[in-house]
Design a protein around this motif. Sequence first.
Motif, mmCIF file in Angstrom:
data_model
loop_
_atom_site.group_PDB
_atom_site.id
_atom_site.type_symbol
_atom_site.label_atom_id
_atom_site.label_comp_id
_atom_site.label_asym_id
_atom_site.label_seq_id
_atom_site.Cartn_x
_atom_site.Cartn_y
_atom_site.Cartn_z
ATOM 1 N N TYR A 102 44.724 91.086 24.762
ATOM 2 C CA TYR A 102 43.452 90.397 24.578
ATOM 3 C C TYR A 102 43.476 89.078 25.343
ATOM 4 O O TYR A 102 44.485 88.367 25.337
ATOM 5 C CB TYR A 102 43.203 90.117 23.085
ATOM 6 N N TRP A 103 42.341 88.772 25.950
ATOM 7 C CA TRP A 103 42.239 87.565 26.774
ATOM 8 C C TRP A 103 41.020 86.756 26.382
ATOM 9 O O TRP A 103 39.977 87.309 26.015
ATOM 10 C CB TRP A 103 42.115 87.952 28.252
ATOM 11 N N GLY A 104 41.167 85.454 26.475
ATOM 12 C CA GLY A 104 40.034 84.576 26.270
ATOM 13 C C GLY A 104 39.498 84.071 27.585
ATOM 14 O O GLY A 104 40.081 84.301 28.649
ATOM 15 N N LYS A 105 38.376 83.399 27.509
ATOM 16 C CA LYS A 105 37.865 82.713 28.688
ATOM 17 C C LYS A 105 38.720 81.464 28.915
ATOM 18 O O LYS A 105 39.270 80.916 27.982
ATOM 19 C CB LYS A 105 36.404 82.330 28.479
ATOM 20 N N GLY A 106 38.821 81.067 30.129
ATOM 21 C CA GLY A 106 39.710 79.971 30.450
ATOM 22 C C GLY A 106 39.131 78.598 30.228
ATOM 23 O O GLY A 106 37.936 78.415 29.977
ATOM 24 N N THR A 107 40.010 77.618 30.340
ATOM 25 C CA THR A 107 39.619 76.219 30.298
ATOM 26 C C THR A 107 40.203 75.533 31.539
ATOM 27 O O THR A 107 41.362 75.754 31.887
ATOM 28 C CB THR A 107 40.086 75.544 28.993
ATOM 29 N N GLN A 108 39.386 74.739 32.208
ATOM 30 C CA GLN A 108 39.786 74.139 33.468
ATOM 31 C C GLN A 108 40.661 72.914 33.252
ATOM 32 O O GLN A 108 40.313 72.017 32.471
ATOM 33 C CB GLN A 108 38.549 73.731 34.290
ATOM 34 N N VAL A 109 41.768 72.876 33.964
ATOM 35 C CA VAL A 109 42.636 71.700 33.998
ATOM 36 C C VAL A 109 42.700 71.219 35.437
ATOM 37 O O VAL A 109 43.052 71.998 36.335
ATOM 38 C CB VAL A 109 44.046 72.027 33.480
ATOM 39 N N THR A 110 42.361 69.968 35.647
ATOM 40 C CA THR A 110 42.403 69.375 36.985
ATOM 41 C C THR A 110 43.272 68.130 36.943
ATOM 42 O O THR A 110 43.033 67.232 36.135
ATOM 43 C CB THR A 110 41.002 69.007 37.479
ATOM 44 N N VAL A 111 44.282 68.106 37.810
ATOM 45 C CA VAL A 111 45.195 66.974 37.884
ATOM 46 C C VAL A 111 44.964 66.269 39.212
ATOM 47 O O VAL A 111 45.171 66.863 40.275
ATOM 48 C CB VAL A 111 46.659 67.423 37.750
ATOM 49 N N SER A 112 44.539 65.034 39.130
ATOM 50 C CA SER A 112 44.253 64.287 40.359
ATOM 51 C C SER A 112 45.496 63.543 40.827
ATOM 52 O O SER A 112 46.295 63.067 40.018
ATOM 53 C CB SER A 112 43.115 63.300 40.115
ATOM 54 N N SER A 113 45.626 63.439 42.136
ATOM 55 C CA SER A 113 46.803 62.766 42.703
ATOM 56 C C SER A 113 46.547 61.282 42.901
ATOM 57 O O SER A 113 45.436 60.805 42.735
ATOM 58 C CB SER A 113 47.171 63.413 44.032
#
Length: 120
Positions: free
Chosen positions: A109-120
């Motif tokens: 079973y899979w869920g919808k994702g959540t965005q992770v953004t790491v800025s440099s």
Amino acid sequence: VQLQASGGGLVQTGGSLRLSCAVSGGTFSSYGMGWFRQAPGKEREFVAKIGWSGDTRYYADSVKGRFIISRDNTKNSVYLQMNSLKPEDTAVYFCAAGTRPLTSRGMDYWGKGTQVTVSS
């Protein structure tokens, strides 16, 4: 079985985020749980897995020592504490549940994702 991930966002390099995944339906305490991620233009990849009791955990080499997977069977939830984040951790993060052995590559079973953004 429904999975809902949350907790993603924008963070600077070196920062931390904690992802949560709430599971409804089925018997949460019987599932192995996992986190996976998919960066733009790349295939989805394994991040971490945890057994039904929380005693067994596996991590991808790329996150070992920085990420911690945990679960709370009383809350039907799994978590991913992400520390020392790097730009290469930028991706959509998915939680998944499975009835197969943790060493199996598949999840059920899979869920919808959540965005992770790491800025440099």
